[in-house]
Each structure stands twice: as structure tokens, then as C-alpha cells.
Design a protein around this motif. Structure first.
Motif, PDB file in Angstrom:
ATOM      1  N   PRO A 165      -9.642 -65.042 -26.517  1.00 33.70           N
ATOM      2  CA  PRO A 165      -8.187 -64.939 -26.330  1.00 33.70           C
ATOM      3  C   PRO A 165      -7.612 -66.335 -26.090  1.00 33.70           C
ATOM      4  O   PRO A 165      -8.216 -67.138 -25.367  1.00 33.70           O
ATOM      5  N   ASP A 198     -13.804 -67.419 -22.799  1.00 28.47           N
ATOM      6  CA  ASP A 198     -12.550 -68.171 -22.673  1.00 28.47           C
ATOM      7  C   ASP A 198     -12.538 -69.334 -23.656  1.00 28.47           C
ATOM      8  O   ASP A 198     -13.591 -69.856 -24.022  1.00 28.47           O
ATOM      9  N   ARG A 242       2.823 -60.158 -24.031  1.00 26.39           N
ATOM     10  CA  ARG A 242       1.652 -61.005 -23.927  1.00 26.39           C
ATOM     11  C   ARG A 242       0.767 -60.533 -22.774  1.00 26.39           C
ATOM     12  O   ARG A 242       1.247 -59.929 -21.828  1.00 26.39           O
ATOM     13  N   GLY A 243      -0.514 -60.798 -22.863  1.00 26.96           N
ATOM     14  CA  GLY A 243      -1.401 -60.471 -21.745  1.00 26.96           C
ATOM     15  C   GLY A 243      -2.853 -60.558 -22.144  1.00 26.96           C
ATOM     16  O   GLY A 243      -3.220 -60.261 -23.289  1.00 26.96           O
ATOM     17  N   GLU A 258     -15.021 -76.323 -15.042  1.00 30.24           N
ATOM     18  CA  GLU A 258     -13.557 -76.269 -14.968  1.00 30.24           C
ATOM     19  C   GLU A 258     -12.935 -76.883 -16.220  1.00 30.24           C
ATOM     20  O   GLU A 258     -13.443 -77.873 -16.760  1.00 30.24           O
ATOM     21  N   ARG A 282     -10.642 -73.199  -4.858  1.00 30.10           N
ATOM     22  CA  ARG A 282     -10.889 -72.329  -6.009  1.00 30.10           C
ATOM     23  C   ARG A 282     -12.231 -71.602  -5.859  1.00 30.10           C
ATOM     24  O   ARG A 282     -12.380 -70.425  -6.175  1.00 30.10           O
ATOM     25  N   ASP A 342     -11.191 -72.286 -22.998  1.00 33.74           N
ATOM     26  CA  ASP A 342     -10.953 -73.584 -22.352  1.00 33.74           C
ATOM     27  C   ASP A 342     -12.220 -74.387 -22.071  1.00 33.74           C
ATOM     28  O   ASP A 342     -12.184 -75.328 -21.278  1.00 33.74           O
ATOM     29  N   PHE A 360     -20.535 -72.722 -15.048  1.00 28.61           N
ATOM     30  CA  PHE A 360     -19.110 -72.647 -15.385  1.00 28.61           C
ATOM     31  C   PHE A 360     -18.515 -74.038 -15.169  1.00 28.61           C
ATOM     32  O   PHE A 360     -18.738 -74.660 -14.130  1.00 28.61           O
ATOM     33  N   PHE A 413      -4.061 -68.746 -25.220  1.00 26.81           N
ATOM     34  CA  PHE A 413      -2.648 -69.026 -24.954  1.00 26.81           C
ATOM     35  C   PHE A 413      -2.563 -70.511 -24.603  1.00 26.81           C
ATOM     36  O   PHE A 413      -3.056 -70.937 -23.572  1.00 26.81           O
ATOM     37  N   TRP A 424     -14.938 -77.489  -9.664  1.00 29.75           N
ATOM     38  CA  TRP A 424     -13.901 -76.666  -9.051  1.00 29.75           C
ATOM     39  C   TRP A 424     -13.606 -77.192  -7.660  1.00 29.75           C
ATOM     40  O   TRP A 424     -14.549 -77.456  -6.896  1.00 29.75           O
ATOM     41  N   VAL A 456      -7.763 -64.363 -30.643  1.00 32.18           N
ATOM     42  CA  VAL A 456      -6.609 -63.490 -30.418  1.00 32.18           C
ATOM     43  C   VAL A 456      -5.530 -64.324 -29.732  1.00 32.18           C
ATOM     44  O   VAL A 456      -5.624 -64.610 -28.534  1.00 32.18           O
ATOM     45  N   ASP A 457      -4.557 -64.732 -30.518  1.00 28.71           N
ATOM     46  CA  ASP A 457      -3.537 -65.641 -29.980  1.00 28.71           C
ATOM     47  C   ASP A 457      -2.244 -64.888 -29.696  1.00 28.71           C
ATOM     48  O   ASP A 457      -1.814 -64.047 -30.474  1.00 28.71           O
ATOM     49  N   LYS A 478      -3.665 -70.261 -16.451  1.00 25.56           N
ATOM     50  CA  LYS A 478      -2.564 -69.274 -16.434  1.00 25.56           C
ATOM     51  C   LYS A 478      -2.648 -68.389 -15.200  1.00 25.56           C
ATOM     52  O   LYS A 478      -2.033 -67.321 -15.135  1.00 25.56           O
ATOM     53  N   LEU A 479      -3.445 -68.845 -14.237  1.00 27.76           N
ATOM     54  CA  LEU A 479      -3.599 -68.065 -13.007  1.00 27.76           C
ATOM     55  C   LEU A 479      -2.336 -68.213 -12.167  1.00 27.76           C
ATOM     56  O   LEU A 479      -2.029 -69.293 -11.681  1.00 27.76           O
TER      57      LEU A 479
HETATM   58  N1  LIG Z   1      -4.143 -64.037 -25.821  1.00 23.71           N
HETATM   59  C1  LIG Z   1      -3.989 -64.416 -24.548  1.00 23.71           C
HETATM   60  N2  LIG Z   1      -4.882 -65.248 -23.974  1.00 23.71           N
HETATM   61  C2  LIG Z   1      -4.679 -65.603 -22.690  1.00 23.71           C
HETATM   62  C3  LIG Z   1      -3.585 -65.158 -21.917  1.00 23.71           C
HETATM   63  N3  LIG Z   1      -3.684 -65.700 -20.679  1.00 23.71           N
HETATM   64  C4  LIG Z   1      -4.796 -66.458 -20.672  1.00 23.71           C
HETATM   65  N4  LIG Z   1      -5.405 -66.407 -21.891  1.00 23.71           N
HETATM   66  C5  LIG Z   1      -6.657 -67.038 -22.305  1.00 23.71           C
HETATM   67  O1  LIG Z   1      -7.672 -66.489 -21.490  1.00 23.71           O
HETATM   68  C6  LIG Z   1      -8.633 -67.470 -21.178  1.00 23.71           C
HETATM   69  C7  LIG Z   1      -8.726 -67.648 -19.658  1.00 23.71           C
HETATM   70  O2  LIG Z   1      -7.504 -68.149 -19.180  1.00 23.71           O
HETATM   71  P1  LIG Z   1      -7.410 -69.373 -18.133  1.00 23.71           P
HETATM   72  O3  LIG Z   1      -6.025 -69.882 -18.058  1.00 23.71           O
HETATM   73  O4  LIG Z   1      -8.463 -70.363 -18.463  1.00 23.71           O
HETATM   74  O5  LIG Z   1      -7.691 -68.620 -16.821  1.00 23.71           O
HETATM   75  P2  LIG Z   1      -8.836 -68.847 -15.834  1.00 23.71           P
HETATM   76  O6  LIG Z   1     -10.075 -69.234 -16.570  1.00 23.71           O
HETATM   77  O7  LIG Z   1      -8.875 -67.648 -14.957  1.00 23.71           O
HETATM   78  O8  LIG Z   1      -8.274 -70.059 -14.983  1.00 23.71           O
HETATM   79  P3  LIG Z   1      -8.851 -71.537 -14.888  1.00 23.71           P
HETATM   80  O9  LIG Z   1     -10.183 -71.424 -14.243  1.00 23.71           O
HETATM   81  O10 LIG Z   1      -7.865 -72.264 -14.058  1.00 23.71           O
HETATM   82  O11 LIG Z   1      -8.959 -72.081 -16.276  1.00 23.71           O
HETATM   83  C8  LIG Z   1      -8.210 -68.738 -21.919  1.00 23.71           C
HETATM   84  O12 LIG Z   1      -8.849 -68.763 -23.162  1.00 23.71           O
HETATM   85  C9  LIG Z   1      -6.719 -68.532 -22.061  1.00 23.71           C
HETATM   86  O13 LIG Z   1      -6.172 -69.259 -23.134  1.00 23.71           O
HETATM   87  C10 LIG Z   1      -2.642 -64.281 -22.556  1.00 23.71           C
HETATM   88  O14 LIG Z   1      -1.667 -63.830 -21.982  1.00 23.71           O
HETATM   89  N5  LIG Z   1      -2.901 -63.934 -23.848  1.00 23.71           N
END
Ligand SMILES: Nc1nc2c(ncn2[C@@H]2O[C@H](COP(=O)(O)OP(=O)(O)OP(=O)(O)O)[C@@H](O)[C@H]2O)c(=O)[nH]1
Ligand SMILES: [Mg+2]
Length: 248
Positions: A17, A100, A75-76, A214, A141, A102, A212, A19, A137, A43-44, A221-222
Motif C-alpha cells: 500500500p 510497507d 483513502r485508508g 525506521e 516510539r 517505506d 525493522f 501513500f 526508532w 495499491v496507491d 501517516k501515524l
Molecule cells: N494506500 C494507502 N497506503 C497507506 C495509507 N496510509 C499509509 N499507507 C502506507 O502504509 C505503509 C505504512 O505506513 P507508514 O506511514 O509507514 O506507517 P507506519 O509504518 O505505521 O509509521 P512509521 O513507522 O512512522 O513509518 C506505507 O507503505 C504507507 O505508504 C493509506 O491511507 N492508503
């Protein structure tokens, strides 16, 4: 039923996924494409930074191995996974993975997750089993993630050590048996709900250690809303579980 072993590897499809991940996605996809028998579905969610277009470009470079779903509407993360899983279940693959974009989830761990799916229905890439680790981290966190897992395990009685990890590998049949249209969470809590539902259906849940890392590029997006949903979801899950049990 065992997965294909040896030179004939399990065919894997990794749902990613995205964003706003335009800098991270090409690096991740490049690493995944080095592994045989791995396909990717991006999935964008109409990323404002143009990640969708970047993904289309990657699909042209690796024909037949990368697909891109451009979502419209609400979105979600949970919604994206539901749409991605529904699509993936029509593909000729043995395992379906979640990762993920990232670069927190190192593709080098993927073979060990896929191998463990030979003996389990869902395999979690886990930070909290021996050998697992977290790099870069900040302390707050780490504490938040640890407390979240203690809380989720206490309330839901899930036995997995890392219930919030988004790095997973599912046997296709286990995922196909999940009631995807009955899910109640659409954000990050979707990950916990998936495990809860899988455990309730008697799925075998295994964990393999991952390191994992960071994210270095892009933004998390947290948000507060995400944290609130995460705090409430375990209670909603057990409440629903009980009401389901009470039904004749
Ligand atoms: N399609 C889609 N992808 C999302 C959405 N929110 C987050 N993502 C993706 O989900 C994955 C995890 O999101 P992160 O923002 O990395 O959240 P996280 O891993 O809990 O937080 P960090 O540890 O701070 O990176 C990443 O690939 C984001 O791009 C969304 O609303 N829609
Ligand atoms: Mg992340």
C-alpha cells in the motif's frame, strides 16, 4: 498441503500500500525484483506526490511482475488492503504478502517468511521474537509499540508477540477464507483485526524475526486519529466476538 519447495519456489505476490512514497517505492521494487517468483501489487491511494505514476513506470520496466491499483474514493490502509487482497486472490499465486513501502520491511527477510508459510497459515515478520530488532526508532516510539502490543495481547488474548507488524505472509487459502467484507476497521487497526479474525478461525499463526528499520524518506501517516482507533479496536473486536457467540 505443503508449498512448493526447492528449486520450484512458492509463487508470491506482495501487496504494497502506498501513500506519498515516491522516493521509497523504486528502491523497494528494485530489491523485490531481484527475488525469483515474486510479483508486486502496488495499491496507491491517489498519492499527491505522484507515487501512482512512479508505480506505473515501474510496471512498464518489469512487465508481468508489477501491477498497480489506483484507488479512488475514501483513502485508508485497511480499505487498500481489502481491495488489494480481493484482486490478488484471483491471481495464480501460492502466498500473498503484506509489506510497507517505506523500506522499514527489508525484502531480504521475505524468503524466510515465505518458507515459514509452509507450516503456518499466516507468518508475521516480528520485531518481538528472539532475533527480531528495531533500528533507529526513538525511545518513545519503541515504548508506544511495546505498550500497544501488551495492550492488544491482554485484551484480545492473541498470542503473537508482534500483533501490529505490517510485514506478513499468508497462505492463499487462509486469506481466501477471511470474511473481508465484514471488517470493522479501515485504518492501521485492520492489521490487528486480520490477526484476530484469523486466530478465531483456527489459523496457525507463526512469527519469524525481522529487523525493522525506521523510514529515512517520506513521512509517517501515524496520527492521533490512528492511535485512537488502535486503542478502541481491541475492545470492539472482543465485543463483536462475544455478540457473535451469543447468536443462536
Ligand atoms: N494506500 C494507502 N497506503 C497507506 C495509507 N496510509 C499509509 N499507507 C502506507 O502504509 C505503509 C505504512 O505506513 P507508514 O506511514 O509507514 O506507517 P507506519 O509504518 O505505521 O509509521 P512509521 O513507522 O512512522 O513509518 C506505507 O507503505 C504507507 O505508504 C493509506 O491511507 N492508503
Ligand atoms: Mg512505516
Amino acid at each position: 498441503m505443503s508449498l512448493r519447495q526447492g528449486p520450484e519456489q512458492a509463487r508470491a505476490l506482495v501487496i504494497v500500500p502506498t501513500f506519498n512514497e515516491r522516493e521509497n517505492l523504486p528502491v523497494l521494487v528494485g530489491e523485490l525484483m531481484r527475488q525469483p517468483d515474486v510479483r508486486v501489487l502496488v495499491v496507491d491511494d491517489q498519492s499527491p506526490d505522484g507515487t501512482g505514476g512512479v508505480a506505473d513506470g515501474l510496471a512498464r520496466v518489469h512487465p508481468g511482475r508489477i501491477d498497480v491499483m489506483h484507488r479512488t474514493g475514501v483513502r485508508g490502509l485497511g480499505r487498500s488492503y481489502i481491495d488489494g487482497i480481493a484482486w490478488s486472490l484471483h491471481e495464480p499465486v501460492d502466498v500473498i504478502c503484506q509489506m510497507d513501502a517505506d523500506l522499514s520491511h527489508d525484502p531480504r527477510h521475505l524468503p524466510s517468511l515465505i518458507a515459514a508459510a509452509g507450516q503456518a497459515d499466516v507468518v508475521i515478520g516480528s520485531r518481538y521474537v528472539p532475533g527480531g530488532a528495531i533500528r533507529n526508532w526513538p525511545r518513545r516510539r519503541r515504548v508506544l509499540s511495546r505498550l500497544a502490543n501488551i495492550y492488544i495481547r491482554q485484551v484480545t488474548r492473541l498470542s503473537a508477540r508482534d500483533c501490529t507488524s505490517g510485514y506478513r505472509c499468508w497462505r492463499r487459502e487462509a486469506l481466501a477464507a477471511m470474511p473481508l467484507d465484514g471488517f470493522i476497521s479501515d485504518g492501521y487497526s485492520f492489521l490487528v483485526e486480520m490477526l484476530f479474525v484469523a486466530a478465531g478461525r483456527g489459523s496457525r499463526i507463526a512469527e519469524v524475526p525481522i529487523t525493522f528499520v525506521e523510514r529515512r524518506l517520506g513521512e509517517s501517516k501515524l496520527s492521533r486519529a490512528v492511535l485512537l482507533e488502535s486503542a478502541l479496536t481491541p475492545w470492539r473486536l472482543i465485543a463483536r466476538g462475544r455478540s457473535t457467540l451469543r447468536r443462536p
